[in-house]
Design a protein around this motif. Structure first.
Motif, PDB file in Angstrom:
ATOM      1  N   THR A  63       0.827  -1.199   0.000  1.00 59.04           N
ATOM      2  CA  THR A  63       0.000   0.000   0.000  1.00 59.04           C
ATOM      3  C   THR A  63       0.866   1.256   0.000  1.00 59.04           C
ATOM      4  OG1 THR A  63      -0.092   0.262   2.408  1.00 59.04           O
ATOM      5  CG2 THR A  63      -1.700  -1.230   1.380  1.00 59.04           C
ATOM      6  N   LYS A  64       0.241   2.377  -0.308  1.00 62.44           N
ATOM      7  CA  LYS A  64       0.943   3.638  -0.140  1.00 62.44           C
ATOM      8  C   LYS A  64       1.130   3.909   1.350  1.00 62.44           C
ATOM      9  CE  LYS A  64      -2.881   6.983  -0.016  1.00 62.44           C
ATOM     10  NZ  LYS A  64      -3.460   8.178  -0.658  1.00 62.44           N
ATOM     11  N   ALA A  65       2.142   4.655   1.692  1.00 62.44           N
ATOM     12  CA  ALA A  65       2.476   4.901   3.097  1.00 62.44           C
ATOM     13  C   ALA A  65       1.674   6.088   3.638  1.00 62.44           C
ATOM     14  CB  ALA A  65       3.968   5.172   3.237  1.00 62.44           C
ATOM     15  N   MET A  66       1.220   5.949   4.893  1.00 61.81           N
ATOM     16  CA  MET A  66       0.500   7.015   5.580  1.00 61.81           C
ATOM     17  C   MET A  66       0.880   6.998   7.053  1.00 61.81           C
ATOM     18  SD  MET A  66      -3.341   6.930   3.914  1.00 61.81           S
ATOM     19  CE  MET A  66      -3.700   5.246   4.400  1.00 61.81           C
ATOM     20  N   THR A  67       0.560   8.077   7.766  1.00 60.10           N
ATOM     21  CA  THR A  67       0.778   8.107   9.208  1.00 60.10           C
ATOM     22  C   THR A  67      -0.250   7.224   9.899  1.00 60.10           C
ATOM     23  OG1 THR A  67      -0.703   9.987   9.598  1.00 60.10           O
ATOM     24  CG2 THR A  67       1.594  10.490   9.025  1.00 60.10           C
ATOM     25  N   ALA A  68       0.004   6.889  11.153  1.00 57.75           N
ATOM     26  CA  ALA A  68      -0.937   6.071  11.912  1.00 57.75           C
ATOM     27  C   ALA A  68      -2.308   6.744  12.009  1.00 57.75           C
ATOM     28  CB  ALA A  68      -0.380   5.800  13.308  1.00 57.75           C
ATOM     29  N   GLU A  69      -2.302   8.054  12.204  1.00 50.15           N
ATOM     30  CA  GLU A  69      -3.581   8.765  12.299  1.00 50.15           C
ATOM     31  C   GLU A  69      -4.327   8.750  10.974  1.00 50.15           C
ATOM     32  OE1 GLU A  69      -5.125   9.841  14.985  1.00 50.15           O
ATOM     33  OE2 GLU A  69      -3.452   8.882  16.022  1.00 50.15           O
ATOM     34  N   GLU A  70      -3.604   8.844   9.863  1.00 44.06           N
ATOM     35  CA  GLU A  70      -4.253   8.785   8.554  1.00 44.06           C
ATOM     36  C   GLU A  70      -4.852   7.402   8.304  1.00 44.06           C
ATOM     37  OE1 GLU A  70      -1.740  12.047   5.906  1.00 44.06           O
ATOM     38  OE2 GLU A  70      -0.877  10.054   6.225  1.00 44.06           O
ATOM     39  N   TRP A  71      -4.161   6.361   8.746  1.00 42.05           N
ATOM     40  CA  TRP A  71      -4.709   5.016   8.620  1.00 42.05           C
ATOM     41  C   TRP A  71      -5.985   4.878   9.438  1.00 42.05           C
ATOM     42  CZ3 TRP A  71      -3.982   1.676   5.024  1.00 42.05           C
ATOM     43  CH2 TRP A  71      -2.747   1.560   4.374  1.00 42.05           C
ATOM     44  N   LYS A  72      -5.972   5.349  10.689  1.00 38.40           N
ATOM     45  CA  LYS A  72      -7.148   5.231  11.551  1.00 38.40           C
ATOM     46  C   LYS A  72      -8.327   6.024  10.994  1.00 38.40           C
ATOM     47  CE  LYS A  72      -4.336   4.349  15.648  1.00 38.40           C
ATOM     48  NZ  LYS A  72      -3.862   4.842  16.951  1.00 38.40           N
ATOM     49  N   LYS A  73      -8.030   7.173  10.405  1.00 38.07           N
ATOM     50  CA  LYS A  73      -9.091   7.969   9.792  1.00 38.07           C
ATOM     51  C   LYS A  73      -9.687   7.230   8.600  1.00 38.07           C
ATOM     52  CE  LYS A  73      -9.988  12.540   7.779  1.00 38.07           C
ATOM     53  NZ  LYS A  73      -9.377  13.852   7.408  1.00 38.07           N
ATOM     54  N   LEU A  74      -8.828   6.568   7.822  1.00 34.19           N
ATOM     55  CA  LEU A  74      -9.293   5.798   6.672  1.00 34.19           C
ATOM     56  C   LEU A  74     -10.178   4.635   7.125  1.00 34.19           C
ATOM     57  CD1 LEU A  74      -8.874   5.614   3.516  1.00 34.19           C
ATOM     58  CD2 LEU A  74      -7.178   3.844   4.024  1.00 34.19           C
ATOM     59  N   PHE A  75      -9.723   3.888   8.137  1.00 34.07           N
ATOM     60  CA  PHE A  75     -10.508   2.759   8.638  1.00 34.07           C
ATOM     61  C   PHE A  75     -11.824   3.220   9.254  1.00 34.07           C
ATOM     62  CE2 PHE A  75      -6.235   0.464   9.345  1.00 34.07           C
ATOM     63  CZ  PHE A  75      -6.243  -0.005   8.038  1.00 34.07           C
ATOM     64  N   GLY A  76     -11.848   4.436   9.784  1.00 38.29           N
ATOM     65  CA  GLY A  76     -13.065   4.975  10.371  1.00 38.29           C
ATOM     66  C   GLY A  76     -14.170   5.207   9.352  1.00 38.29           C
ATOM     67  N   LYS A  77     -13.813   5.261   8.062  1.00 41.66           N
ATOM     68  CA  LYS A  77     -14.821   5.439   7.015  1.00 41.66           C
ATOM     69  C   LYS A  77     -15.568   4.142   6.721  1.00 41.66           C
ATOM     70  CE  LYS A  77     -12.179   9.053   4.607  1.00 41.66           C
ATOM     71  NZ  LYS A  77     -11.479   9.409   3.350  1.00 41.66           N
ATOM     72  N   ILE A  78     -15.069   3.023   7.222  1.00 41.32           N
ATOM     73  CA  ILE A  78     -15.646   1.701   6.995  1.00 41.32           C
ATOM     74  C   ILE A  78     -15.439   1.256   5.544  1.00 41.32           C
ATOM     75  CG2 ILE A  78     -17.651   0.211   7.198  1.00 41.32           C
ATOM     76  CD1 ILE A  78     -16.555   1.246   9.844  1.00 41.32           C
ATOM     77  N   ASN A  79     -15.944   2.020   4.571  1.00 42.93           N
ATOM     78  CA  ASN A  79     -15.734   1.698   3.160  1.00 42.93           C
ATOM     79  C   ASN A  79     -14.764   2.707   2.559  1.00 42.93           C
ATOM     80  OD1 ASN A  79     -17.750  -0.517   2.834  1.00 42.93           O
ATOM     81  ND2 ASN A  79     -19.186   1.112   3.364  1.00 42.93           N
ATOM     82  N   PHE A  80     -13.747   2.227   1.893  1.00 41.21           N
ATOM     83  CA  PHE A  80     -12.701   3.112   1.385  1.00 41.21           C
ATOM     84  C   PHE A  80     -11.916   2.414   0.281  1.00 41.21           C
ATOM     85  CE2 PHE A  80     -11.329   0.658   5.021  1.00 41.21           C
ATOM     86  CZ  PHE A  80     -10.148   0.082   4.596  1.00 41.21           C
ATOM     87  N   ASP A  81     -11.120   3.195  -0.444  1.00 39.05           N
ATOM     88  CA  ASP A  81     -10.221   2.658  -1.466  1.00 39.05           C
ATOM     89  C   ASP A  81      -8.837   2.478  -0.872  1.00 39.05           C
ATOM     90  OD1 ASP A  81     -12.065   2.521  -3.571  1.00 39.05           O
ATOM     91  OD2 ASP A  81     -11.773   4.632  -4.077  1.00 39.05           O
ATOM     92  N   LEU A  82      -8.283   1.289  -1.038  1.00 38.68           N
ATOM     93  CA  LEU A  82      -6.931   0.995  -0.581  1.00 38.68           C
ATOM     94  C   LEU A  82      -6.027   1.018  -1.813  1.00 38.68           C
ATOM     95  CD1 LEU A  82      -5.444   0.262   2.037  1.00 38.68           C
ATOM     96  CD2 LEU A  82      -5.792  -2.149   1.482  1.00 38.68           C
ATOM     97  N   GLU A  83      -5.107   1.986  -1.848  1.00 36.73           N
ATOM     98  CA  GLU A  83      -4.268   2.173  -3.020  1.00 36.73           C
ATOM     99  C   GLU A  83      -2.856   1.658  -2.774  1.00 36.73           C
ATOM    100  OE1 GLU A  83      -4.546   6.065  -4.901  1.00 36.73           O
ATOM    101  OE2 GLU A  83      -6.264   6.523  -3.618  1.00 36.73           O
ATOM    102  N   GLY A  84      -2.264   1.123  -3.828  1.00 36.06           N
ATOM    103  CA  GLY A  84      -0.897   0.634  -3.700  1.00 36.06           C
ATOM    104  C   GLY A  84      -0.375   0.097  -5.012  1.00 36.06           C
ATOM    105  N   GLU A  85       0.605  -0.802  -4.908  1.00 36.68           N
ATOM    106  CA  GLU A  85       1.218  -1.412  -6.076  1.00 36.68           C
ATOM    107  C   GLU A  85       1.197  -2.926  -5.922  1.00 36.68           C
ATOM    108  OE1 GLU A  85       4.790   0.993  -7.943  1.00 36.68           O
ATOM    109  OE2 GLU A  85       5.053   0.820  -5.772  1.00 36.68           O
ATOM    110  N   LEU A  86       0.950  -3.618  -7.033  1.00 34.36           N
ATOM    111  CA  LEU A  86       1.004  -5.075  -7.053  1.00 34.36           C
ATOM    112  C   LEU A  86       2.247  -5.491  -7.835  1.00 34.36           C
ATOM    113  CD1 LEU A  86      -0.381  -7.777  -6.382  1.00 34.36           C
ATOM    114  CD2 LEU A  86      -1.524  -7.626  -8.611  1.00 34.36           C
ATOM    115  N   PHE A  87       3.127  -6.251  -7.185  1.00 27.84           N
ATOM    116  CA  PHE A  87       4.363  -6.699  -7.804  1.00 27.84           C
ATOM    117  C   PHE A  87       4.146  -8.101  -8.375  1.00 27.84           C
ATOM    118  CE2 PHE A  87       5.540  -3.396  -4.946  1.00 27.84           C
ATOM    119  CZ  PHE A  87       6.665  -2.783  -5.491  1.00 27.84           C
ATOM    120  N   ILE A  88       4.345  -8.214  -9.703  1.00 28.53           N
ATOM    121  CA  ILE A  88       4.235  -9.487 -10.420  1.00 28.53           C
ATOM    122  C   ILE A  88       5.540  -9.693 -11.170  1.00 28.53           C
ATOM    123  CG2 ILE A  88       2.971 -10.835 -12.127  1.00 28.53           C
ATOM    124  CD1 ILE A  88       0.555  -9.044 -11.631  1.00 28.53           C
ATOM    125  N   GLY A  89       6.240 -10.774 -10.864  1.00 33.54           N
ATOM    126  CA  GLY A  89       7.550 -10.965 -11.485  1.00 33.54           C
ATOM    127  C   GLY A  89       8.470  -9.825 -11.109  1.00 33.54           C
TER     128      GLY A  89
END
Length: 215
Positions: free
Chosen positions: A102-128
């Motif tokens: 996932t993209k990096a965030m502060t602990a407070e930003e993570w908790k705020k995101l989880f507090g929304k219940i429904n959210f988009d989790l953004e990041g990168e998928l490594f294949i090969g």
């Protein structure tokens, strides 16, 4: 008319199966594609993988990212030959694991995101030896002792530079361009999750009597 009814029933059964793709309290990922045989018959192709490891990793500046590692060899469908093909498609010889970071965030930003219940989790998928952007529509499920996170990404094979899987050059069978990627993870099996997890309802309820005594 009978053919139309049969196709409608088959589609309804396929759609209903999506609800139970990954069960509550599981710690797994899965893919779901649709196979077309002889240009007419359609069926769902599902591969599950429960040999998943996940951890929350700190970065400089008080940031955290989540990393999920998925052994390619552990995807299981109802066809061992297909599972071998999946290993080739996912370039297991170059890298034996898929990694979602996932993209990096502060602990407070993570908790705020989880507090929304429904959210988009953004990041990168490594294949090969390559990485691809990935956004997963996710749901945070608080439980008495922990939490679970469920998500699905609706993508296409071309998003990961993967050619459409075929049988007999596409004459016998081929996959539709669309693909679903599912995950369901439990916080108590994610190393370091407490550093970014929301305090659960039980924690808050248990804290109230102590607060009253302090007054």
């Amino acid at each position: 008319m009978q053919l139309i009814i049969s196709l409608m029933l088959a589609f309804s059964a396929w759609a209903a199966s999506d609800k139970a793709l990954l069960e509550d309290e599981s710690h797994c990922v899965a893919y779901k594609a649709e196979k077309v045989v002889f240009f007419v018959s359609k069926s769902a192709v599902i591969g599950k993988n429960c040999d998943v490891s996940a951890q929350v990793l700190p970065e400089v500046g008080g940031l955290y990212h989540i990393e999920v590692n998925i052994p390619v060899r552990s995807f299981k469908s109802d066809d061992p030959d297909r599972d071998q093909d999946v290993m080739k498609i996912l370039k297991a010889e170059e890298r034996p694991e898929l990694t979602f970071r996932t993209k990096a965030m502060t602990a407070e930003e993570w908790k705020k995101l989880f507090g929304k219940i429904n959210f988009d989790l953004e990041g990168e998928l490594f294949i090969g030896n390559r990485s691809f952007p990935l956004k997963v529509r996710s749901t945070y499920l608080p439980k008495p002792d922990a939490a679970e996170v469920d998500g699905v990404a609706r993508v296409q094979f071309k998003d990961f530079d993967i050619p459409l899987p075929t049988v007999g050059g596409g004459v016998l069978a081929k996959a539709k361009p669309e693909l679903e990627l599912h995950f369901h993870l439990q916080s108590h099996r994610i190393l370091g999750a407490d550093s970014i997890r929301l305090a659960n309802v039980m924690d808050k309820n248990e804290a109230k009597p102590n607060d009253k005594k302090a007054e």
